[in-house]
Design a protein around this motif. Structure first.
Motif, short mmCIF file in Angstrom:
data_model
loop_
_atom_site.label_atom_id
_atom_site.label_comp_id
_atom_site.label_asym_id
_atom_site.label_seq_id
_atom_site.Cartn_x
_atom_site.Cartn_y
_atom_site.Cartn_z
N VAL A 20 13.49 -6.90 4.12
CA VAL A 20 11.92 -6.30 3.22
C VAL A 20 11.25 -7.31 2.08
O VAL A 20 10.13 -6.90 2.28
CB VAL A 20 13.12 -5.38 2.20
N PRO A 21 12.16 -8.54 1.51
CA PRO A 21 11.54 -9.04 0.32
C PRO A 21 10.23 -9.70 2.05
O PRO A 21 8.86 -9.93 0.85
CB PRO A 21 11.85 -10.02 -0.05
N ALA A 22 10.77 -10.40 2.61
CA ALA A 22 9.46 -10.72 2.94
C ALA A 22 7.76 -9.91 3.84
O ALA A 22 6.48 -10.44 3.34
CB ALA A 22 9.85 -11.69 4.47
N VAL A 23 8.29 -8.64 3.83
CA VAL A 23 7.18 -7.59 3.85
C VAL A 23 6.49 -7.34 3.49
O VAL A 23 5.19 -6.70 3.05
CB VAL A 23 8.21 -6.63 4.51
N LEU A 24 7.30 -7.43 2.11
CA LEU A 24 6.66 -7.04 0.32
C LEU A 24 5.93 -8.23 0.47
O LEU A 24 4.87 -8.16 -0.23
CB LEU A 24 8.10 -6.67 -0.44
N LYS A 25 5.70 -9.05 0.43
CA LYS A 25 5.53 -10.04 0.72
C LYS A 25 4.06 -9.85 0.89
O LYS A 25 2.71 -10.72 0.84
CB LYS A 25 5.88 -11.99 0.97
N GLU A 26 3.81 -9.60 2.47
CA GLU A 26 2.80 -10.09 3.15
C GLU A 26 1.80 -9.00 2.25
O GLU A 26 0.49 -8.49 2.59
CB GLU A 26 3.73 -8.85 4.68
N VAL A 27 2.71 -7.15 2.18
CA VAL A 27 2.32 -6.66 1.77
C VAL A 27 0.93 -6.27 0.26
O VAL A 27 0.33 -5.87 0.12
CB VAL A 27 3.18 -5.02 1.28
N ALA A 28 1.85 -7.11 -0.19
CA ALA A 28 1.39 -7.70 -1.75
C ALA A 28 1.20 -6.69 -2.32
O ALA A 28 -0.54 -7.17 -3.07
CB ALA A 28 0.53 -9.32 -1.35
N PRO A 29 1.46 -5.72 -2.64
CA PRO A 29 0.80 -4.76 -4.32
C PRO A 29 0.76 -5.28 -5.46
O PRO A 29 1.07 -6.55 -5.70
CB PRO A 29 1.76 -3.77 -4.55
N ASN A 30 -0.41 -4.60 -5.76
CA ASN A 30 -1.62 -4.98 -6.74
C ASN A 30 -0.54 -5.00 -7.96
O ASN A 30 -0.35 -3.75 -8.07
CB ASN A 30 -2.69 -4.56 -6.66
N PRO A 31 -0.16 -5.90 -8.91
CA PRO A 31 0.58 -5.09 -10.44
C PRO A 31 -0.33 -4.28 -11.58
O PRO A 31 0.30 -4.42 -12.10
CB PRO A 31 1.36 -6.58 -10.98
N GLU A 32 -1.42 -4.34 -11.19
CA GLU A 32 -2.52 -3.82 -12.31
C GLU A 32 -1.67 -2.67 -11.99
O GLU A 32 -1.62 -1.61 -11.40
CB GLU A 32 -3.46 -3.93 -11.54
N ASN A 33 -2.10 -1.80 -13.39
CA ASN A 33 -1.53 -0.21 -13.63
C ASN A 33 -0.32 0.14 -13.01
O ASN A 33 -0.71 1.58 -11.82
CB ASN A 33 -2.21 0.68 -13.81
N ALA A 34 0.87 -0.40 -12.33
CA ALA A 34 1.95 -0.53 -11.23
C ALA A 34 3.18 -0.72 -11.98
O ALA A 34 3.20 -1.46 -12.93
CB ALA A 34 1.26 -1.44 -10.04
#
Ligand SMILES: Cc1cc2nc3c(=O)[nH]c(=O)nc-3n(C[C@H](O)[C@H](O)[C@H](O)COP(=O)(O)OP(=O)(O)OC[C@H]3O[C@@H](n4cnc5c(N)ncnc54)[C@H](O)[C@@H]3O)c2cc1C
Length: 281
Positions: free
Chosen positions: A195-209
């Motif tokens: 999961v952490p590796a996939v999250l890194k790949e997806v790289a969601p934008n932290p703005e307003n999140a």
């Protein structure tokens, strides 16, 4: 006032075996009367104490959504030497089960409104996140939230929970899904990786999140730095703790860390709140 130790009576209406190992089952419970139905108004992230009569009770997160008005669902892992979870797994449709609750705090849906939601789950700790996804995707609620991204992983394809529902979510265009397994099999055509590796790949934008994260300790340990690196502050990362507990209402002192009762002040905390807890964490 209702006695908080008296369970509400329900009947098992449906049992779904969730995984290949057959140690995860979802129990759909129907209230035996109107009083029970009306007395159990819950929010996403709360839990109930499930009673198997003559055996005991244990805390389990509510996996159904508050929009599912007629029933409750709980997904329970059977521990080989676990008293209550074994007894639950031996129950059949029609068995009367007690439920105390709803207990604990919940995911802050009012704070989440108008935001991009990153929902990150691993293993069977996904249950209350499933409740949240069902809630935010409901036609009456979807417009209140911006982009919804799901990253969910399990050890193998056979260990993924709620397979039919995952398929439905993957077919929608108002939720971005990234379902992954540590190791696939010959039939698996999806993503492989932690999961952490996939999250890194997806790289969601932290703005307003806001990120909601529930999973085994090892997943949480490696997910937190990824979120921090992406720019999510500790107040924007929310998780749910699963300390061993008994009464569920902040009286017995079994689950507290310092002055905080995980059952009453939690189980939902931001990482900012967790960082402020005494070191015994
Ligand atoms: C807020 C909250 C929400 C929870 N939600 C869920 C849920 O949605 N689904 C779910 O399956 N479980 C959930 N749990 C965990 C669940 O409460 C325990 O697994 C349960 O209490 C075990 O009860 P038992 O009587 O079967 O085991 P016991 O008889 O109390 O324990 C027997 C043995 O089982 C093992 N064991 C029991 N629980 C755990 C554990 N949590 N971790 C590691 N080993 C354990 C230990 O070896 C223990 O000695 C949640 C816990 C909390 C606090």
């Amino acid at each position: 006032m209702r006695n908080p130790y008296r369970p509400i009576l329900t009947k098992i209406e449906k049992i779904t075996i969730e995984n290949e190992a057959k140690d995860l089952k979802t129990f759909r419970l129907a209230f035996l009367d109107e009083e029970g139905l009306n007395g159990f108004q819950y929010e996403c992230g709360q839990f109930g104490e499930l009673t198997v009569f003559g055996i005991g009770e244990c805390p389990i997160g509510i996996a159904s959504s508050p929009m599912d008005k007629e029933y409750l669902e709980f997904t329970v892992k059977r521990y080989p030497d676990g008293l209550v979870t074994n007894a639950l797994h031996n129950c059949s449709v029609g068995t009367t089960i007690g439920v105390r609750g709803p207990l604990g705090n919940y995911f802050p849906l009012d704070r989440m409104e108008g935001k991009n939601l990153i929902i990150i789950g691993g293993g069977f700790a996904f249950t209350t996140l499933r409740s949240t996804i069902r809630y935010v995707l409901h036609e009456k609620n979807r417009a209140r939230f911006e982009k919804i991204t799901l990253v969910y992983g399990a050890r193998s394809p056979g260990e993924l929970l709620y397979k039919e529902e995952l398929g439905q979510w993957q077919g929608r265009d108002d939720i971005e899904t990234h379902i992954t397994v540590d190791k696939g099999d010959e039939s698996w055509t999806g993503k492989e990786g932690f999961v952490p590796a996939v999250l890194k790949e997806v790289a969601p934008n932290p703005e307003n999140a806001i990120a909601l994260v529930c999973g085994p300790p090892i997943m949480l340990k490696f997910t937190l730095p990824v979120l921090t690196e992406l720019g999510f502050g500790p107040g924007e990362i929310i998780t749910s703790l699963e300390n061993r507990m008994k009464c569920g209402i902040g009286l017995c002192g079994r689950c507290n860390i310092g002055s905080k009762y995980i059952c009453k002040d939690g189980p939902v905390f931001t990482y900012e709140q967790i960082e402020a807890l005494p070191a015994e964490m």
